[in-house]
Structures are given as structure tokens and as C-alpha cells.
Enzyme design. Structure first.
Site, PDB file in Angstrom:
ATOM      1  N   HIS A 121       0.805  -1.218   0.000  1.00 40.71           N
ATOM      2  CA  HIS A 121       0.000   0.000   0.000  1.00 40.71           C
ATOM      3  C   HIS A 121       0.841   1.273   0.000  1.00 40.71           C
ATOM      4  CE1 HIS A 121       0.845   0.624   4.319  1.00 40.71           C
ATOM      5  NE2 HIS A 121       0.795  -0.696   4.398  1.00 40.71           N
ATOM      6  N   ASP A 122       0.367   2.248  -0.763  1.00 37.78           N
ATOM      7  CA  ASP A 122       0.906   3.613  -0.785  1.00 37.78           C
ATOM      8  C   ASP A 122       2.290   3.716  -1.401  1.00 37.78           C
ATOM      9  OD1 ASP A 122      -1.357   4.886   0.742  1.00 37.78           O
ATOM     10  OD2 ASP A 122      -0.652   3.491   2.275  1.00 37.78           O
ATOM     11  N   GLY A 139       5.060  -0.938   2.739  1.00 41.97           N
ATOM     12  CA  GLY A 139       4.250   0.226   2.424  1.00 41.97           C
ATOM     13  C   GLY A 139       5.041   1.515   2.347  1.00 41.97           C
TER      14      GLY A 139
END
Length: 268
Positions: A121-122, A139
Site C-alpha cells: 500500500h501507498d 508500504g
């Protein structure tokens, strides 16, 4: 009209370009957008608020856009945006962003994501990036254009990796890697510049020589790196690749800078 195999499960709300190809046993969710020329070979899952850019090819058993592996995630609507011309190989996984990380995981154009790699994520991934087999990104990682990560390497969350950097296989990267840098090791250390990559990408002899000299000034001399950066800036004013390294060194970092284990022994 999109070419959809009878065994595929495609939500009618999904947005598909007319020349998309969806192979056997694929699953496509309602908020997915597949742009022109996208091809899902077979057994691919694409879900969530996910956009897959034109002419991207996704191989069997890849999982794209499923919820992030973050205990803070509470089902908020976040995005995964994949650029054009990417190749995503078997068993690769890519997750959308989280509310706390800006809400978007973004992949650039023309990348190669080999078997079993993971983009968490991200993450913000540039153009032309290569992740070899089983590369693991935690992340909030930022990777610049044309960086190459060797097989089995793993990168700590919030690490930055600059453009044209090279990470050796089976390396654990815990700190930021300068543009054009080469790192390797169980706990990766800086081993000089990615000279082969620089030559392949058409950097001039003068630019490469300037980078080598600037590297030595930054990492082989005594004193505080901030002070050495000022000296490098004065010595190489106007040399774009060196200025890029200095901008990176001076930039915001959550993890600190990857440095040589023993100054003076780098592979230049």
C-alpha cells in the site's frame, strides 16, 4: 467489444476498453477500469478501485487491487493506479493505498514486475522500474524511474530509492538509496554507482565522471555529510545528475541515508 472468455467473471459495472482481452478464470470487480489493449492472460484477479493502463499484460495468478495488508485499514475507498505498458508476471501482488498514506498506490509506465513480487500500500513507483522475482516492497516506498531491484530483495517501509539505482539480489534495504547508487548485502550498504546502468541509459562520459567525483566527496571524505554536500554543490554547479543526487540527499527522509560500510572500498 472486449474479448472475455466464458469462464471469466466480470462485473457488469467494470469499465473495459473495446480491445481488452480477459482470459479464462479471471475475476474483475465493479470499480475496475481496464484501458485499451490490457490483457489478462488467465486466473487473474483485479478488484477494488483499480485502473490498469493501456497495453499492460497481467499473467496467471496475479492479484491486483485487493485490500492492503495493513491492520489500520478499515475498508475506506482507496486506489491502485497502474500505468501503461507494464508487464506483471505470475503471482505478483499489488495493493491499493490507505487513508493514512495518501490513499493511492501508483505504478508508472513500462515496468516489469516479475514472478512473486509484492507492491504494498501507498508505494509510488516510477517508469521503467524492474522488480525481479520475489522482490518485496513494504508500504509507503518511493522508487524512481528505471531503478532495478534484484531477486529476493526486500525494502523497508518509507524507504526512498532514487532513479537508476541498482539493488543487488537478496538484499535487505533499510535506508534510502541515492539516485544512480548501487547497494547490496544482507543489510544493504552502498557499494558505489550503477555504472553499467548509467552507460546503458546514455549518460555521457563527463556526467559519469562528475558523478564518480561527487560520490567520493560525499562518502569518502571526513566531516558531516551536510557540509560535504555544500562542497559538492559548489564544485559541480549545473551538472544535472550530481544536482539530482544532492536534492535527494537533502530531501525529507524517514529512514536515513544508505552509506558505504567502509569508506574507500566502494566498487567504482
Amino acid at each position: 467489444m472486449a474479448d472475455i472468455h466464458p469462464s471469466a467473471v466480470v462485473d457488469p459495472a467494470a469499465t473495459l476498453a473495446d480491445d481488452v482481452t480477459i482470459g479464462p478464470f479471471c475475476t474483475v470487480g465493479p470499480k475496475v477500469t481496464l484501458e485499451s489493449g490490457v490483457r489478462l492472460i488467465s486466473h487473474v484477479v483485479v478488484d477494488g478501485l483499480t485502473r490498469v493502463g493501456a497495453n499492460t499484460k497481467v499473467y496467471p495468478f496475479a492479484s491486483i487491487g485487493m485490500p492492503p495488508q495493513d491492520l489500520k485499514f478499515r475498508g475506506e475507498e482507496t486506489e491502485l493506479v497502474i500505468g501503461a505498458g507494464n508487464t506483471i508476471r505470475e503471482h505478483a501482488t499489488m495493493n491499493p493505498g490507505t487513508e493514512g498514506g495518501g490513499g493511492v498506490t501508483r505504478i508508472g509506465d513500462g515496468g516489469l514486475f516479475m514472478v512473486g513480487c509484492h507492491v504494498a500500500h501507498d508505494c509510488q513507483i516510477g517508469d521503467g522500474v524492474i522488480l525481479a522475482n520475489n522482490v518485496l516492497l513494504a508500504g509507503h516506498i518511493a522508487i524512481g524511474d528505471h531503478a532495478i531491484l534484484g531477486g529476493g530483495s526486500a525494502v523497508h517501509q518509507f524507504v526512498r530509492i532514487g532513479r537508476h539505482a541498482m539493488v543487488g539480489g537478496v538484499s535487505g534495504v533499510e535506508t534510502d538509496v541515492i539516485p544512480f547508487g548501487s547497494v547490496m548485502g544482507n543489510r544493504a550498504r552502498l557499494h558505489g554507482l550503477n555504472l553499467i546502468g548509467l552507460k546503458r541509459r546514455g549518460f555521457s562520459r563527463e556526467e559519469i565522471q562528475a558523478l564518480r567525483s561527487a560520490y567520493r566527496m560525499l562518502f569518502e571524505e571526513d566531516g558531516v555529510i551536510a557540509d560535504r554536500a555544500e562542497e559538492v554543490a559548489a564544485s559541480f554547479d549545473g551538472v544535472a545528475p550530481v544536482m539530482e543526487v544532492l536534492e535527494f540527499v537533502r530531501g525529507k527522509s524517514d529512514r536515513g541515508l544508505c552509506r558505504p560500510a567502509h569508506p574507500g572500498t566502494e566498487l567504482l
